[in-house]
Design an enzyme around this catalytic site. Structure first.
Site, short mmCIF file in Angstrom:
data_model
loop_
_atom_site.label_atom_id
_atom_site.label_comp_id
_atom_site.label_asym_id
_atom_site.label_seq_id
_atom_site.Cartn_x
_atom_site.Cartn_y
_atom_site.Cartn_z
N ASN A 184 -1.87 19.45 -19.02
CA ASN A 184 -2.25 18.56 -19.99
C ASN A 184 -2.74 19.43 -21.22
O ASN A 184 -3.11 18.59 -22.16
CB ASN A 184 -3.56 17.75 -19.32
N HIS A 235 5.64 10.33 -27.06
CA HIS A 235 4.96 11.11 -26.13
C HIS A 235 5.08 12.72 -26.49
O HIS A 235 4.05 13.26 -27.01
CB HIS A 235 5.10 10.98 -24.69
N GLU A 245 7.64 19.41 -23.94
CA GLU A 245 6.90 19.94 -22.48
C GLU A 245 7.56 20.93 -21.89
O GLU A 245 7.00 21.56 -21.24
CB GLU A 245 7.53 18.41 -21.56
N HIS A 302 -2.60 11.81 -26.47
CA HIS A 302 -2.96 10.45 -26.08
C HIS A 302 -3.60 9.90 -27.12
O HIS A 302 -3.15 8.71 -27.31
CB HIS A 302 -3.64 10.57 -24.68
N ARG A 316 -4.02 22.01 -11.96
CA ARG A 316 -3.12 21.03 -12.56
C ARG A 316 -3.32 20.51 -13.69
O ARG A 316 -2.40 20.11 -14.64
CB ARG A 316 -2.92 19.90 -11.52
N LYS A 372 2.36 11.63 -10.62
CA LYS A 372 1.45 11.01 -11.30
C LYS A 372 2.09 9.52 -11.68
O LYS A 372 3.44 9.52 -12.55
CB LYS A 372 1.07 11.59 -12.50
N HIS A 413 -2.30 17.33 -24.63
CA HIS A 413 -2.40 15.73 -24.18
C HIS A 413 -3.73 14.92 -24.41
O HIS A 413 -3.47 13.98 -24.88
CB HIS A 413 -2.30 15.51 -22.66
N ARG A 464 1.05 -1.16 -0.19
CA ARG A 464 -0.14 -0.16 -0.20
C ARG A 464 0.90 1.06 -0.14
O ARG A 464 0.40 2.40 0.38
CB ARG A 464 -1.09 -0.09 1.31
N LYS A 521 6.22 23.69 -12.54
CA LYS A 521 5.50 22.30 -12.25
C LYS A 521 5.35 22.09 -10.88
O LYS A 521 4.20 22.00 -10.26
CB LYS A 521 5.99 21.10 -12.96
N GLU A 565 -5.15 17.18 -9.04
CA GLU A 565 -5.81 17.55 -10.27
C GLU A 565 -7.40 17.96 -10.06
O GLU A 565 -8.00 17.38 -10.78
CB GLU A 565 -5.51 16.70 -11.31
P1 NAD Z 1 10.94 6.56 -22.38
O1 NAD Z 1 11.06 6.52 -20.72
O2 NAD Z 1 10.42 5.66 -23.44
O3 NAD Z 1 12.36 7.16 -22.83
C1 NAD Z 1 12.62 7.44 -24.09
C2 NAD Z 1 13.78 6.36 -24.96
O4 NAD Z 1 15.18 6.94 -24.39
C3 NAD Z 1 13.77 4.85 -24.27
O5 NAD Z 1 14.01 3.97 -25.36
C4 NAD Z 1 14.81 4.72 -23.14
O6 NAD Z 1 15.31 3.47 -23.05
C5 NAD Z 1 15.86 5.80 -23.86
N1 NAD Z 1 16.86 6.56 -22.56
C6 NAD Z 1 16.38 6.99 -21.67
N2 NAD Z 1 17.45 7.90 -21.15
C7 NAD Z 1 18.41 7.61 -21.98
C8 NAD Z 1 19.77 8.27 -21.61
N3 NAD Z 1 20.21 8.99 -21.01
N4 NAD Z 1 20.46 7.73 -22.87
C9 NAD Z 1 20.25 7.00 -23.90
N5 NAD Z 1 18.98 6.62 -23.84
C10 NAD Z 1 18.07 6.94 -23.01
O7 NAD Z 1 10.17 7.99 -22.66
P2 NAD Z 1 9.85 9.30 -21.92
O8 NAD Z 1 9.57 10.56 -23.18
O9 NAD Z 1 11.03 9.56 -21.11
O10 NAD Z 1 8.53 9.16 -21.17
C11 NAD Z 1 7.39 9.20 -21.90
C12 NAD Z 1 6.50 8.42 -20.85
O11 NAD Z 1 6.17 9.57 -19.75
C13 NAD Z 1 5.20 8.17 -21.44
O12 NAD Z 1 4.72 6.97 -20.97
C14 NAD Z 1 4.12 9.31 -20.62
O13 NAD Z 1 2.82 8.58 -20.58
C15 NAD Z 1 4.89 9.68 -19.45
N6 NAD Z 1 4.71 10.79 -18.95
C16 NAD Z 1 4.44 10.92 -17.52
C17 NAD Z 1 4.04 11.97 -16.96
C18 NAD Z 1 3.95 12.21 -15.67
O14 NAD Z 1 3.44 13.26 -14.93
N7 NAD Z 1 3.82 11.10 -14.77
C19 NAD Z 1 4.36 13.16 -17.60
C20 NAD Z 1 4.76 12.95 -18.98
C21 NAD Z 1 4.85 11.99 -19.66
N1 GLY Z 2 2.03 15.81 -16.80
C1 GLY Z 2 0.80 16.33 -16.40
C2 GLY Z 2 0.79 16.37 -14.79
O1 GLY Z 2 2.05 15.88 -14.17
O2 GLY Z 2 -0.20 16.78 -14.22
#
Ligand code: NAD
Ligand code: GLY
Length: 363
Positions: free
Chosen positions: A245, A265, A185, A252, A241, A143, A248, A121, A227, A237
């Site tokens: 998005n 993304h 972003e 999405h 917040r 998130k 988004h 939990r 942020k 949110e």
């Molecule tokens: P990702 O995690 O897939 O990373 C992108 C690519 O880069 C992958 O192939 C990874 O292995 C590679 N990589 C990472 N760091 C590296 C480095 N230093 N050197 C070489 N390669 C590297 O993608 P992302 O763009 O980081 O994240 C996208 C995800 O984040 C999505 O799932 C999205 O929904 C999520 N997201 C979440 C939030 C949130 O608030 N939680 C906000 C925005 C996006």
């Molecule tokens: N990426 C949107 C949020 O964190 O609220």
């Protein structure tokens, strides 16, 4: 300028620090205090682990730790991967005082954070983002979640990290397309509520594309500070917040319709922001000039701005109907009145959305 930036996310007894700067993974004195118990599981993927895992492991002596290296990619941000993390925690003998370290981009951060939220939990986790997108957005704010075939991030939890350690030296190995996706972003932060930062991005676009260290670190810190302020005011949110998005809901839908992993993304968000700006103009909220300004900046940063060809507008609209922001069957979108002035638009007419999703009319 100092080479390290430190910011606080003000959430009372769950407040935490974000550290941004080169070489921080190897500076365990900085992040070890955030580990409270004896058990630590580091979750990474098979692209990042060979590059950076050893630096983190070197800082863990004296603690019982294990590593879990998952396959790379958005396609693995699933309940099955979360189950693998639970199995690794069980094997480690992780108790309530254990911690998970997420070493990677947003996929690993969302997934490992979600597993940490569920294990017994809720246990601690530390974000060690290695993509630009994760540094400026996903590692901050708590998130967490996984995707389902029906849509992105449909299962998840709010679970704040204990610390965020953004080692900007890791960006040197990030593929160019991924790096540019992170810039989207940053643009979003300027677009939704910080016109001065948008101006700054316009003035420094080429330096950012060239990954010039000084400007980049302060731009990451500026984005995180924005942020962090939003999250501190509206963690779950209920209002403000949702502005984060911007782009988004469209993005999405594009990600799912194109197939996870086809559009990154950040690329989907870039196209989505422009769709939101076009829709704002169509509905009379903003002028076309603002959308043109956004398009120009995104193009200078090397981001896509056009809808991919041959997508069915009705299928995209159906995806958007499942967006978490919608209420009582009505489309609720983040639109803008121009640069720096995003707002929540209630009950947006589906016909207007469909019109901008139709690539022939959304130029
Ligand atoms: P990702 O995690 O897939 O990373 C992108 C690519 O880069 C992958 O192939 C990874 O292995 C590679 N990589 C990472 N760091 C590296 C480095 N230093 N050197 C070489 N390669 C590297 O993608 P992302 O763009 O980081 O994240 C996208 C995800 O984040 C999505 O799932 C999205 O929904 C999520 N997201 C979440 C939030 C949130 O608030 N939680 C906000 C925005 C996006
Ligand atoms: N990426 C949107 C949020 O964190 O609220």
């Amino acid at each position: 300028m100092s080479s390290m930036h430190t910011l606080d996310v003000a959430l009372g007894d769950r407040a935490y620090r974000i550290h941004i700067g080169p070489g921080l993974l190897a500076e365990s004195a900085l992040w070890r205090p955030a580990l409270r118990g004896r058990h630590v599981l580091i979750v990474s993927n098979d692209a990042v682990a060979p590059l950076y895992l050893a630096r983190v492991v070197a800082g863990l002596d004296g603690l019982r730790h294990a590593t879990l290296v998952l396959p790379d990619g958005e396609a693995h941000k699933t309940l099955d991967s979360a189950a693998r993390i639970f199995a690794a925690l069980a094997t480690l003998g992780a108790t309530r005082d254990a911690a998970v370290i997420a070493l990677g981009g947003g996929v690993i951060g969302d997934l490992a954070g979600f597993a940490a939220a569920c294990w017994m939990r809720g246990i601690d986790f530390i974000q060690m983002p290695t993509t630009l997108l994760a540094m400026v957005d996903s590692s901050v704010g708590g998130k967490t979640g996984v995707n389902l075939p029906a849509g992105k991030n449909l299962v998840g939890a709010f679970h704040q990290p204990r610390a965020v350690i953004a080692d900007t030296a890791t960006l040197a190995t990030l593929p160019v397309r991924e790096y540019r996706a992170g810039l989207a972003e940053m643009v979003k932060i300027g677009a939704i509520g910080d016109a001065g930062f948008f101006d700054w991005l316009e003035a420094h676009a080429e330096a950012l594309v060239a990954r010039e260290e000084a400007g980049l670190a302060s731009a990451i810190a500026h984005s995180c500070a924005h942020k962090a302020g939003v999250v501190a005011r509206d963690e779950t949110e209920q209002g403000e917040r949702a502005l984060l998005n911007f782009g988004h809901s469209f993005g999405h839908a594009l990600e799912v319709e194109c197939g996870y992993g086809t559009l990154l993304h950040g690329e989907a968000v870039a196209i989505g922001m422009l769709q939101a700006a076009s829709l704002s103009a169509r509905l009379g909220w903003a002028g076309d000039a603002d959308a043109a300004r956004l398009r120009t900046l995104l193009e200078r940063l090397g981001l896509p701005t056009a809808l991919p060809p041959r997508l069915d507008p009705d299928a995209l609209l159906a995806r958007m109907a499942l967006d978490k922001k919608n209420r009582e069957g009505r489309l609720r979108l983040i639109l803008w009145r121009g640069v720096g002035q995003a707002f929540i638009a209630e009950d947006v007419p589906a016909a207007a959305v469909r019109a901008v999703l139709d690539a022939r009319s959304a130029s």
